[in-house]
Write an enzyme that holds these catalytic residues in place. Sequence first.
Site, PDB file in Angstrom:
ATOM      1  N   ALA A 160       0.825  -1.216   0.000  1.00 38.15           N
ATOM      2  CA  ALA A 160       0.000   0.000   0.000  1.00 38.15           C
ATOM      3  C   ALA A 160       0.855   1.261   0.000  1.00 38.15           C
ATOM      4  CB  ALA A 160      -0.933  -0.013   1.202  1.00 38.15           C
ATOM      5  N   HIS A 215       8.807  -5.282   2.181  1.00 40.70           N
ATOM      6  CA  HIS A 215       8.493  -4.870   0.812  1.00 40.70           C
ATOM      7  C   HIS A 215       9.662  -5.233  -0.098  1.00 40.70           C
ATOM      8  CE1 HIS A 215       4.811  -2.627   1.911  1.00 40.70           C
ATOM      9  NE2 HIS A 215       5.438  -2.511   3.067  1.00 40.70           N
ATOM     10  N   HIS A 236       6.037  -7.013   9.287  1.00 40.17           N
ATOM     11  CA  HIS A 236       4.835  -7.775   8.925  1.00 40.17           C
ATOM     12  C   HIS A 236       5.172  -9.062   8.154  1.00 40.17           C
ATOM     13  CE1 HIS A 236       5.323  -5.402   5.262  1.00 40.17           C
ATOM     14  NE2 HIS A 236       4.697  -4.334   5.752  1.00 40.17           N
ATOM     15  N   ASN A 239       3.861 -10.910   4.763  1.00 40.88           N
ATOM     16  CA  ASN A 239       3.271  -9.915   3.882  1.00 40.88           C
ATOM     17  C   ASN A 239       4.351  -9.100   3.172  1.00 40.88           C
ATOM     18  OD1 ASN A 239       1.082  -9.812   6.518  1.00 40.88           O
ATOM     19  ND2 ASN A 239       0.304 -10.271   4.486  1.00 40.88           N
ATOM     20  N   ASP A 268      -4.486 -10.189  12.945  1.00 41.06           N
ATOM     21  CA  ASP A 268      -5.874  -9.771  12.801  1.00 41.06           C
ATOM     22  C   ASP A 268      -6.741 -10.800  12.091  1.00 41.06           C
ATOM     23  OD1 ASP A 268      -4.867  -9.524  10.236  1.00 41.06           O
ATOM     24  OD2 ASP A 268      -5.490  -7.438   9.943  1.00 41.06           O
ATOM     25  N   GLY A 269      -6.149 -11.947  11.686  1.00 40.80           N
ATOM     26  CA  GLY A 269      -6.926 -12.951  10.978  1.00 40.80           C
ATOM     27  C   GLY A 269      -7.191 -12.602   9.534  1.00 40.80           C
ATOM     28  N   HIS A 271      -4.450 -10.563   7.532  1.00 40.95           N
ATOM     29  CA  HIS A 271      -3.138 -10.529   6.896  1.00 40.95           C
ATOM     30  C   HIS A 271      -2.432 -11.889   6.915  1.00 40.95           C
ATOM     31  CE1 HIS A 271      -3.666  -6.181   7.258  1.00 40.95           C
ATOM     32  NE2 HIS A 271      -2.649  -6.039   6.424  1.00 40.95           N
ATOM     33  N   ASP A 295       0.157  -2.332  12.470  1.00 38.28           N
ATOM     34  CA  ASP A 295       0.205  -1.737  11.121  1.00 38.28           C
ATOM     35  C   ASP A 295      -1.063  -0.916  10.882  1.00 38.28           C
ATOM     36  OD1 ASP A 295       1.404  -1.130   8.714  1.00 38.28           O
ATOM     37  OD2 ASP A 295       0.866  -2.994   7.724  1.00 38.28           O
ATOM     38  N   ALA A 330      -4.234  -2.468   2.810  1.00 34.65           N
ATOM     39  CA  ALA A 330      -3.635  -1.156   3.081  1.00 34.65           C
ATOM     40  C   ALA A 330      -3.533  -0.935   4.580  1.00 34.65           C
ATOM     41  CB  ALA A 330      -4.472  -0.048   2.430  1.00 34.65           C
TER      42      ALA A 330
END
Length: 410
Positions: A160, A215, A236, A239, A268-269, A271, A295, A330
């Site tokens: 994002a 990233h 993260h 991801n 959070d279930g 990501h 995040d 995002a």
Amino acid sequence: MNGTDIAHFKKESGSPIYLLRGKMVLPEGLAQDGLLAWTEGKIIYAGSPEGLPASIRDQAVSVSVPAGGVIVPGFIDIHVHGGYGEDFMDASQEVLDKITSFHSTQGTTAMLATSMTAPKDRLDQVLAEVDRYRSKPMPYAQLEGVHLEGPFFSPKWPGAQNPEHIVLPNVSWLAEWEKEYPGLIRQVTLAPEREGALEVIAWLRQQRITAALGHTDATYEEVERAVEAGLHHAVHTYNAMTPLHHRNPGAAGAVLSDPRISAEVIADGIHVHPAAISILAQLKQSADQLVLITDAMSAAGLEDGEYKIGDLPVIVKEGVARLKDGGALAGSTLTMIRGFRYLVQDVGMSLNAASRAASLTPARLLGIDHRTGSLVAGKQADIVLLNAELEIEGVWVKGKRGKHSPITRT
């Protein structure tokens, strides 16, 4: 203050002593019946009720603990972009007050202001505003510094982040910022395979700034070379990085397998699947290398609708934030208490393990564990009181109790 000198404690002012008694997460494990005492913003006792001298108990004010309640250290969020309608990229006194106030109601007592990939002049402004904010007493969750998430990313994995602002890693920007704002930058996330990245990582190591991968299109071997240069953290996990394959482990495989790399996770279930979090936890938590993050972006704490992350438009539907153009995740609308609860109730982690991921491990990563991150005499009274359902009943930052949560989404 330790067990040998607690008996000699004398209250020097009119400040009250407060007591919490109940199930408590201590560094050595979960105490089924613990007692916590603090005054003037500092913990003066944490342990069994029998160890507290009567002279202190007689001066103290007991705080009510619900049946089945749990006392844990305040949460430390090292990767958070905003909340309650505000973004750290728009930093000002009012914006920083609003973000830190909101997240403190969700159990966060310390955090890093996390930037987005942006032009240098925009990052200059963010650093200047956060530095100015930190120069005065902070009334809510404490900003421990800045996490620069970018702009040194791989264009193949922007997530994002706006790809227009991605640049090659360079030391000159970082050296300029460190000279202008010594100690303000605490973490830099970059793609370690990019030209100039290893030089930047080595420089960060010399400055004792966390070098983190994220990233990134890095191979397993490229991550390992970066670790040798000084990289020791991953943002993260899973991801925005090359995934694990049994013949090509990728960046995710390096993070999972290398004990030198600590690992963030967005619990959070959305990501990351709970099974993947469980695998990560089994590999990292025994070495205190698992770090819970949110995040969170500006929509955290608010209803579904249209928002922005940095300069990109976002649509939040059923609590899930996605870019309006392309639909990539995002950030999140997660809060630390919801992430903590998810680790315990959905992933199956113990209260003690989840607490370490939310408090002590990030404190150690930032080098502030000597003053916060655990319930130990002499440390700041950064405390979260939970009920039996792991919902917040009270939050204290440096011994000061915050107001009731304004959150609308449960």
